[in-house]
Design a protein around this motif. Structure first.
Motif, short mmCIF file in Angstrom:
data_model
loop_
_atom_site.label_atom_id
_atom_site.label_comp_id
_atom_site.label_asym_id
_atom_site.label_seq_id
_atom_site.Cartn_x
_atom_site.Cartn_y
_atom_site.Cartn_z
N VAL A 1 0.83 -1.21 0.00
CA VAL A 1 0.00 0.00 0.00
C VAL A 1 0.86 1.26 0.00
CG1 VAL A 1 -2.02 -1.11 0.99
CG2 VAL A 1 -0.29 -0.14 2.52
N ASN A 2 2.11 1.11 -0.38
CA ASN A 2 3.00 2.26 -0.52
C ASN A 2 2.76 2.88 -1.89
OD1 ASN A 2 5.07 4.11 -0.73
ND2 ASN A 2 6.71 2.58 -0.82
N VAL A 3 1.93 3.92 -1.95
CA VAL A 3 1.60 4.51 -3.25
C VAL A 3 2.79 5.24 -3.86
CG1 VAL A 3 -0.86 4.69 -2.73
CG2 VAL A 3 0.66 6.63 -2.20
N ALA A 4 3.81 5.54 -3.04
CA ALA A 4 5.03 6.17 -3.56
C ALA A 4 5.94 5.16 -4.23
CB ALA A 4 5.77 6.88 -2.44
N GLN B 1 7.15 12.56 3.91
CA GLN B 1 6.12 11.92 3.08
C GLN B 1 5.97 12.64 1.74
OE1 GLN B 1 3.90 9.11 3.68
NE2 GLN B 1 5.57 8.68 5.12
N SER B 2 5.86 13.95 1.81
CA SER B 2 5.67 14.73 0.58
C SER B 2 6.92 14.74 -0.28
CB SER B 2 5.23 16.16 0.93
OG SER B 2 3.95 16.16 1.52
N ASP B 3 8.09 14.81 0.36
CA ASP B 3 9.34 14.73 -0.40
C ASP B 3 9.41 13.42 -1.17
OD1 ASP B 3 10.39 17.18 0.46
OD2 ASP B 3 11.40 16.29 2.20
N THR B 4 9.04 12.33 -0.50
CA THR B 4 9.09 11.01 -1.12
C THR B 4 8.12 10.90 -2.29
OG1 THR B 4 9.72 10.02 1.00
CG2 THR B 4 8.80 8.53 -0.66
N MET B 5 6.91 11.40 -2.11
CA MET B 5 5.91 11.32 -3.18
C MET B 5 6.28 12.22 -4.35
SD MET B 5 3.33 9.62 -4.03
CE MET B 5 1.80 9.54 -4.94
N TYR B 6 6.76 13.41 -4.05
CA TYR B 6 7.16 14.32 -5.14
C TYR B 6 8.28 13.71 -5.98
CZ TYR B 6 9.19 18.30 -7.56
OH TYR B 6 9.70 19.14 -8.52
N ALA B 7 9.27 13.14 -5.30
CA ALA B 7 10.38 12.51 -6.03
C ALA B 7 9.89 11.34 -6.87
CB ALA B 7 11.45 12.04 -5.04
#
Length: 274
Positions: free
Chosen positions: A182-185, A213-219
């Protein structure tokens, strides 16, 4: 105005109409509330919805969905299934007046906050859950997705906030040692979603979800869209500097709604079309 989009009592959305001068075949904004998969209601966000209507001149829909509670111990992906149902409904909806049917929305702009950022990413990226597959029409009309204060990598957030497991992660996802599925990143870009623009938002004042969290998703999103068509706008944008309020307080302020309005109006400019 409350509209039913499905059979369950939670399958309801509030619709905030735009000024009458707007074209009938207009874009629609959809805000999906957060609440750790366990709380909140569409009515909590009426002020935000009206503010977005005022700033953009576009209608806004705010759906409810089933929540994980002691009396209703549903788990992922049930919450996301409900939101997908609401989006399928809205993508073909003829408007609030049966006597004056309208064309369905020309575009959708989707806003996910906190846990609903995870919900939207589970739908519009390629998740392992077939039941979260959006229709071709829904993919085609979705133009932009803005994610704020999102939870994306469950294992990563549990390292920062271990108490969240008992509080809401285990009830919503099951009591497991790890949550890689469930890791959408980590999800690939969904076929047919290459044209969608993404905005990742994070407030410097958020004490409930860390910027990691946001850094990971943005990357991750940036890595997926490097080769995607973009017109004159970047496919993935971020805003980590303008907001300073707490996790949910930012939704009540003016800065968040202006960030969203700018994201949408920039995309609607003719020169932004790829």
């Amino acid at each position: 105005m409350e509209i039913a989009y499905g059979p369950h009592p939670a399958h309801r959305l509030d619709y905030y109409d735009a000024p009458p001068h707007r074209s009938q075949h207009a874009p629609l904004i959809v805000f999906v509330h957060g609440g750790a998969w366990r709380s909140e209601d569409k009515a909590d966000h009426a002020v935000l919805a009206r503010k977005l209507v005022s700033l953009t001149g576009l209608p806004v829909a705010v759906p409810n969905y089933r929540l994980t509670t002691p009396d209703n111990p549903i788990q992922h992906p049930s919450h996301a299934e409900d939101i997908l149902r609401s989006l399928h409904f809205l993508s073909t909806w003829s408007g609030p007046s049966p006597s004056h049917p309208q064309p369905p929305p020309s575009h959708l702009y989707l806003l996910g906050h906190s846990c609903s950022a995870h919900i939207l990413a589970s739908i519009f990226l390629t998740s392992p859950y077939e039941q979260l597959t959006p229709s071709r029409q829904l993919l085609a009309i979705t133009r932009g997705i803005a994610l704020s204060e999102g939870i994306y990598d469950i294992d990563l957030i549990l390292r920062s906030f271990p108490t969240y497991k008992a509080w809401f992660i285990a009830p919503a996802f099951g009591d497991h040692d790890a949550y890689p599925d469930v890791n959408v990143a980590s999800y690939p870009l969904r076929q047919g979603a290459e044209h969608i623009r993404w905005l990742v938002i994070h407030s410097k004042g958020d004490s409930l979800v860390d910027q990691l969290q946001s850094d990971t998703m943005y990357a991750h999103l940036s890595s997926l869209t490097d080769q995607s068509p973009s017109g004159t706008l970047r496919m993935v944008q971020r805003n980590f500097d303008q907001l300073h309020e707490e996790h949910n307080d930012l939704l009540q302020g003016d800065t968040y709604s202006h960030i969203i309005a700018d994201f949408i109006t920039q995309d609607l400019r003719p020169e932004s079309t790829a």
